[in-house]
Scaffold this motif. Structure first.
Motif, short mmCIF file in Angstrom:
data_model
loop_
_atom_site.label_atom_id
_atom_site.label_comp_id
_atom_site.label_asym_id
_atom_site.label_seq_id
_atom_site.Cartn_x
_atom_site.Cartn_y
_atom_site.Cartn_z
N THR A 51 0.84 -1.21 0.00
CA THR A 51 0.00 0.00 0.00
C THR A 51 0.87 1.26 0.00
O THR A 51 0.62 2.19 -0.77
CB THR A 51 -0.93 0.00 1.23
N ALA A 52 1.89 1.30 0.85
CA ALA A 52 2.77 2.47 0.91
C ALA A 52 3.51 2.67 -0.40
O ALA A 52 3.64 3.80 -0.89
CB ALA A 52 3.76 2.32 2.06
N THR A 53 3.98 1.60 -0.99
CA THR A 53 4.70 1.70 -2.27
C THR A 53 3.80 2.28 -3.35
O THR A 53 4.22 3.17 -4.10
CB THR A 53 5.23 0.31 -2.70
N VAL A 54 2.58 1.81 -3.43
CA VAL A 54 1.66 2.29 -4.46
C VAL A 54 1.27 3.74 -4.20
O VAL A 54 1.35 4.59 -5.11
CB VAL A 54 0.40 1.38 -4.53
N LEU A 55 0.86 4.06 -2.99
CA LEU A 55 0.38 5.41 -2.70
C LEU A 55 1.49 6.46 -2.71
O LEU A 55 1.27 7.58 -3.13
CB LEU A 55 -0.37 5.44 -1.37
N MET A 56 2.68 6.08 -2.24
CA MET A 56 3.79 7.03 -2.21
C MET A 56 4.57 7.06 -3.52
O MET A 56 5.40 7.94 -3.73
CB MET A 56 4.75 6.69 -1.07
N LYS A 57 4.33 6.05 -4.38
CA LYS A 57 5.08 5.90 -5.62
C LYS A 57 6.58 5.85 -5.35
O LYS A 57 7.40 6.39 -6.09
CB LYS A 57 4.74 7.02 -6.60
N LYS A 58 6.90 5.19 -4.25
CA LYS A 58 8.29 5.02 -3.82
C LYS A 58 8.37 3.68 -3.10
O LYS A 58 7.54 3.37 -2.26
CB LYS A 58 8.69 6.15 -2.88
N TYR A 59 9.37 2.88 -3.46
CA TYR A 59 9.52 1.54 -2.90
C TYR A 59 9.59 1.58 -1.38
O TYR A 59 10.41 2.29 -0.80
CB TYR A 59 10.78 0.88 -3.46
N ALA A 60 8.75 0.79 -0.73
CA ALA A 60 8.78 0.65 0.72
C ALA A 60 9.62 -0.57 1.08
O ALA A 60 9.30 -1.68 0.67
CB ALA A 60 7.36 0.50 1.27
N PRO A 61 10.70 -0.38 1.83
CA PRO A 61 11.56 -1.51 2.20
C PRO A 61 10.77 -2.64 2.86
O PRO A 61 9.95 -2.40 3.74
CB PRO A 61 12.56 -0.89 3.19
N GLY A 62 11.01 -3.83 2.40
CA GLY A 62 10.29 -5.00 2.89
C GLY A 62 9.28 -5.53 1.90
O GLY A 62 8.79 -6.65 2.04
N LEU A 63 8.96 -4.74 0.89
CA LEU A 63 7.95 -5.16 -0.09
C LEU A 63 8.41 -6.40 -0.88
O LEU A 63 7.66 -7.37 -1.00
CB LEU A 63 7.62 -4.02 -1.06
#
Length: 163
Positions: free
Chosen positions: A90-102
């Protein structure tokens, strides 16, 4: 089944290593998903959570007839599946920035944990109700524990650094 439990330990450890390396720096970006956290705060939290996950798996391996060890273990399994989606995906999609752990969440935690859960269903070791309740309870406990562990990490290692 034993080897699947070992795979769970492997998956969560790699996931937590990925987070330990990059999450504190990622958390410094303004976000509603994560308050900024220093490496020292996060490392203490991730070490404790990893130890708890391993203890849950080992307890289940050595005392599989105990409902409490089974429920804690399946709670970890379910929580880590949920964690890959919320917040990582969710964070990766909404922030358009890779969230560590994805990456490790999607490629390791979801498939391995799902396989363990599937095998437990095949062997009639768990019920859906147990899985759902255990995931909810363990997830809530972990969410409550994380801020406390951040505070401990800040006190144990009072120097703060962000890599």
């Amino acid at each position: 089944m034993d080897y699947l439990v070992v795979f769970f330990c492997f998956a969560i450890t790699l996931h937590n290593i990925e987070e330990a390396i990059w999450l504190s720096k990622w958390s410094q970006y303004s976000s509603k998903f994560q308050k900024p956290v220093t490496s020292s705060e996060f490392h203490i939290a991730i070490i404790v959570i990893t130890i708890l996950a391993h203890l849950s798996a080992l307890s289940y391996l050595y005392i599989p007839e105990s409902n409490i060890t089974k429920w804690i273990f399946i709670g970890f399994l379910g929580s880590m599946i949920f964690n890959a989606i919320f917040p990582h995906l969710t964070a990766t999609v909404l922030m358009k920035k890779y969230a560590p752990g994805l990456l490790t969440g999607l490629l390791l935690n979801i498939p391995i944990n799902s396989l363990v859960i599937y095998q437990m269903f095949v062997e009639n070791l768990i019920l859906w109700k147990e899985l759902l309740i255990a995931t909810l309870v363990v997830g809530i406990i972990l969410l409550a524990l994380i801020p406390l562990l951040f505070k401990v990490g800040g006190k144990v290692y009072p120097f703060s650094y962000v890599d």
